[in-house]
Design a protein around this motif. Structure first.
Motif, PDB file in Angstrom:
ATOM      1  N   GLU A 174       0.860  -1.179   0.000  1.00 30.96           N
ATOM      2  CA  GLU A 174       0.000   0.000   0.000  1.00 30.96           C
ATOM      3  C   GLU A 174       0.897   1.229   0.000  1.00 30.96           C
ATOM      4  OE1 GLU A 174      -2.963   1.997   3.192  1.00 30.96           O
ATOM      5  OE2 GLU A 174      -3.397  -0.092   2.695  1.00 30.96           O
ATOM      6  N   ASN A 175       0.710   2.118  -0.961  1.00 28.38           N
ATOM      7  CA  ASN A 175       1.558   3.310  -1.104  1.00 28.38           C
ATOM      8  C   ASN A 175       3.040   2.949  -1.140  1.00 28.38           C
ATOM      9  OD1 ASN A 175      -0.736   4.955  -1.084  1.00 28.38           O
ATOM     10  ND2 ASN A 175      -0.711   5.091   1.140  1.00 28.38           N
ATOM     11  N   ASP A 176       3.363   1.926  -1.900  1.00 27.44           N
ATOM     12  CA  ASP A 176       4.748   1.450  -2.079  1.00 27.44           C
ATOM     13  C   ASP A 176       5.372   0.874  -0.809  1.00 27.44           C
ATOM     14  OD1 ASP A 176       4.781   2.085  -4.804  1.00 27.44           O
ATOM     15  OD2 ASP A 176       5.370   4.150  -4.365  1.00 27.44           O
ATOM     16  N   THR A 177       4.575   0.612   0.219  1.00 34.03           N
ATOM     17  CA  THR A 177       5.085   0.022   1.459  1.00 34.03           C
ATOM     18  C   THR A 177       4.533  -1.388   1.594  1.00 34.03           C
ATOM     19  OG1 THR A 177       5.157   2.201   2.496  1.00 34.03           O
ATOM     20  CG2 THR A 177       5.230   0.287   3.966  1.00 34.03           C
ATOM     21  N   PRO A 178       5.421  -2.394   1.740  1.00 39.00           N
ATOM     22  CA  PRO A 178       4.944  -3.768   1.914  1.00 39.00           C
ATOM     23  C   PRO A 178       4.547  -4.041   3.377  1.00 39.00           C
ATOM     24  CG  PRO A 178       7.340  -3.734   1.760  1.00 39.00           C
ATOM     25  CD  PRO A 178       6.870  -2.317   1.602  1.00 39.00           C
ATOM     26  N   TYR A 179       3.390  -4.646   3.544  1.00 33.81           N
ATOM     27  CA  TYR A 179       2.889  -5.010   4.871  1.00 33.81           C
ATOM     28  C   TYR A 179       2.679  -6.517   4.928  1.00 33.81           C
ATOM     29  CZ  TYR A 179       1.956  -0.051   5.487  1.00 33.81           C
ATOM     30  OH  TYR A 179       2.090   1.304   5.582  1.00 33.81           O
ATOM     31  N   LEU A 180       3.138  -7.138   6.001  1.00 30.91           N
ATOM     32  CA  LEU A 180       2.983  -8.577   6.199  1.00 30.91           C
ATOM     33  C   LEU A 180       1.607  -8.857   6.779  1.00 30.91           C
ATOM     34  CD1 LEU A 180       4.526 -11.258   5.969  1.00 30.91           C
ATOM     35  CD2 LEU A 180       5.389 -10.867   8.279  1.00 30.91           C
ATOM     36  N   MET A 181       0.941  -9.887   6.242  1.00 33.51           N
ATOM     37  CA  MET A 181      -0.416 -10.227   6.675  1.00 33.51           C
ATOM     38  C   MET A 181      -0.514 -11.723   6.964  1.00 33.51           C
ATOM     39  SD  MET A 181      -1.760  -7.227   6.264  1.00 33.51           S
ATOM     40  CE  MET A 181      -3.534  -7.252   6.108  1.00 33.51           C
ATOM     41  N   ASN A 182      -1.063 -12.066   8.126  1.00 36.25           N
ATOM     42  CA  ASN A 182      -1.342 -13.457   8.453  1.00 36.25           C
ATOM     43  C   ASN A 182      -2.771 -13.755   8.009  1.00 36.25           C
ATOM     44  OD1 ASN A 182      -1.983 -15.916   9.535  1.00 36.25           O
ATOM     45  ND2 ASN A 182      -1.682 -15.334  11.657  1.00 36.25           N
ATOM     46  N   THR A 183      -2.922 -14.092   6.741  1.00 36.08           N
ATOM     47  CA  THR A 183      -4.245 -14.400   6.209  1.00 36.08           C
ATOM     48  C   THR A 183      -4.607 -15.869   6.445  1.00 36.08           C
ATOM     49  OG1 THR A 183      -3.185 -14.740   4.068  1.00 36.08           O
ATOM     50  CG2 THR A 183      -4.192 -12.593   4.451  1.00 36.08           C
ATOM     51  N   VAL A 184      -3.652 -16.660   6.905  1.00 35.23           N
ATOM     52  CA  VAL A 184      -3.862 -18.097   7.115  1.00 35.23           C
ATOM     53  C   VAL A 184      -4.784 -18.355   8.304  1.00 35.23           C
ATOM     54  CG1 VAL A 184      -2.692 -20.271   7.662  1.00 35.23           C
ATOM     55  CG2 VAL A 184      -1.642 -18.656   6.069  1.00 35.23           C
ATOM     56  N   SER A 185      -4.590 -17.627   9.400  1.00 40.45           N
ATOM     57  CA  SER A 185      -5.371 -17.880  10.621  1.00 40.45           C
ATOM     58  C   SER A 185      -6.804 -17.384  10.534  1.00 40.45           C
ATOM     59  CB  SER A 185      -4.674 -17.237  11.830  1.00 40.45           C
ATOM     60  OG  SER A 185      -3.431 -17.855  12.054  1.00 40.45           O
ATOM     61  N   ASN A 186      -7.075 -16.488   9.581  1.00 41.62           N
ATOM     62  CA  ASN A 186      -8.428 -15.976   9.382  1.00 41.62           C
ATOM     63  C   ASN A 186      -8.977 -15.284  10.629  1.00 41.62           C
ATOM     64  OD1 ASN A 186     -10.551 -15.454   7.644  1.00 41.62           O
ATOM     65  ND2 ASN A 186     -11.678 -17.280   8.270  1.00 41.62           N
ATOM     66  N   PHE A 187      -8.127 -14.511  11.297  1.00 44.43           N
ATOM     67  CA  PHE A 187      -8.571 -13.730  12.457  1.00 44.43           C
ATOM     68  C   PHE A 187      -9.169 -12.411  11.995  1.00 44.43           C
ATOM     69  CE2 PHE A 187      -5.020 -15.966  14.921  1.00 44.43           C
ATOM     70  CZ  PHE A 187      -5.887 -16.917  15.422  1.00 44.43           C
ATOM     71  N   THR A 188      -9.814 -11.727  12.921  1.00 45.40           N
ATOM     72  CA  THR A 188     -10.419 -10.431  12.640  1.00 45.40           C
ATOM     73  C   THR A 188      -9.399  -9.478  12.027  1.00 45.40           C
ATOM     74  OG1 THR A 188     -11.690 -10.802  14.672  1.00 45.40           O
ATOM     75  CG2 THR A 188     -11.895  -8.646  13.651  1.00 45.40           C
ATOM     76  N   THR A 189      -8.199  -9.448  12.583  1.00 43.28           N
ATOM     77  CA  THR A 189      -7.127  -8.576  12.094  1.00 43.28           C
ATOM     78  C   THR A 189      -5.988  -9.444  11.585  1.00 43.28           C
ATOM     79  OG1 THR A 189      -7.726  -6.934  13.757  1.00 43.28           O
ATOM     80  CG2 THR A 189      -5.571  -6.687  12.713  1.00 43.28           C
ATOM     81  N   ALA A 190      -5.623  -9.255  10.326  1.00 44.67           N
ATOM     82  CA  ALA A 190      -4.583 -10.087   9.713  1.00 44.67           C
ATOM     83  C   ALA A 190      -3.201  -9.432   9.742  1.00 44.67           C
ATOM     84  CB  ALA A 190      -4.958 -10.398   8.266  1.00 44.67           C
ATOM     85  N   ASP A 191      -3.138  -8.154  10.121  1.00 43.38           N
ATOM     86  CA  ASP A 191      -1.863  -7.429  10.093  1.00 43.38           C
ATOM     87  C   ASP A 191      -0.826  -8.075  11.006  1.00 43.38           C
ATOM     88  OD1 ASP A 191      -4.075  -5.817   9.392  1.00 43.38           O
ATOM     89  OD2 ASP A 191      -2.866  -4.007   9.584  1.00 43.38           O
ATOM     90  N   VAL A 192       0.385  -8.187  10.495  1.00 41.17           N
ATOM     91  CA  VAL A 192       1.535  -8.582  11.304  1.00 41.17           C
ATOM     92  C   VAL A 192       2.435  -7.356  11.324  1.00 41.17           C
ATOM     93  CG1 VAL A 192       3.512 -10.120  11.528  1.00 41.17           C
ATOM     94  CG2 VAL A 192       1.357 -10.996  10.609  1.00 41.17           C
ATOM     95  N   MET A 193       2.590  -6.762  12.488  1.00 43.88           N
ATOM     96  CA  MET A 193       3.376  -5.543  12.565  1.00 43.88           C
ATOM     97  C   MET A 193       4.862  -5.889  12.594  1.00 43.88           C
ATOM     98  SD  MET A 193       3.175  -2.365  15.236  1.00 43.88           S
ATOM     99  CE  MET A 193       3.767  -3.293  16.634  1.00 43.88           C
ATOM    100  N   THR A 194       5.600  -5.271  11.702  1.00 49.25           N
ATOM    101  CA  THR A 194       7.045  -5.426  11.697  1.00 49.25           C
ATOM    102  C   THR A 194       7.663  -4.049  11.889  1.00 49.25           C
ATOM    103  OG1 THR A 194       7.090  -5.281   9.284  1.00 49.25           O
ATOM    104  CG2 THR A 194       7.077  -7.492  10.238  1.00 49.25           C
ATOM    105  N   ILE A 195       8.673  -3.995  12.732  1.00 44.50           N
ATOM    106  CA  ILE A 195       9.360  -2.738  13.005  1.00 44.50           C
ATOM    107  C   ILE A 195      10.831  -2.936  12.692  1.00 44.50           C
ATOM    108  CG2 ILE A 195      10.021  -1.083  14.791  1.00 44.50           C
ATOM    109  CD1 ILE A 195       7.396  -1.776  16.231  1.00 44.50           C
TER     110      ILE A 195
END
Length: 161
Positions: free
Chosen positions: A45-66
């Motif tokens: 999104e906007n040239d920024t890659p975001y990791l998503m845990n779409t496998v578990s099918n939870f309400t929120t799929a975002d995996v925050m990486t810092i």
């Protein structure tokens, strides 16, 4: 109402994968390793890659990486659904799931440092290689955080032992 949470062994296996990873590494490499190992996805999104845990099918799929200066510091993810309407039943479900996660972690990494706040709880382990693993409970959901050896060292220098 039914809610989902990750099996405790799966949460610990994910953390063990990161503990064993060859640190330091850039965020992009960590994201790619997660895609290959867990089947997670990367969304841009906007040239920024975001990791998503779409496998578990939870309400929120975002995996925050810092990262800092292209070196991964931390990764955190939800290990349960996000509870929108907190009830005694949802809190009991999350409490039971958190207890089982902590027991599984204790079997793998020894006794954790436990903190009990007014409405939240954490269990944290200092693990091999200088990294840290933290499991979090709140009435809205469960999460797990992995701090790389580099990230944990920064926190230790700041006084968060």
């Amino acid at each position: 109402m039914t809610w989902k949470s990750m099996p405790p062994a799966e949460v610990c296996d994910i953390m063990d994968f990161w503990i064993a990873a060859p640190w330091p590494m850039p965020e992009s490499e960590a994201q790619q390793r997660a895609v290959e190992r867990f089947g997670w996805t990367i969304e841009v999104e906007n040239d920024t890659p975001y990791l998503m845990n779409t496998v578990s099918n939870f309400t929120t799929a975002d995996v925050m990486t810092i990262d800092y200066k292209n070196v991964m510091r931390e990764l955190s993810l939800d290990t349960s659904d996000t509870i929108r309407d907190v009830t005694p039943e949802s809190t009991a479900f999350l409490g039971d799931s958190f207890t089982l996660m902590v027991r599984e972690g204790e079997a793998k990494w020894g006794k954790p440092a436990l903190r009990d706040f007014e409405k939240a709880k954490t269990a944290r382990w200092n693990v091999d290689g200088g990294a840290r693993v933290t499991f979090n409970f709140s009435p809205r959901g469960l999460s797990a955080r992995f701090e790389t050896p580099q990230g944990a060292e920064v926190e230790r220098k700041l006084g968060d032992v």
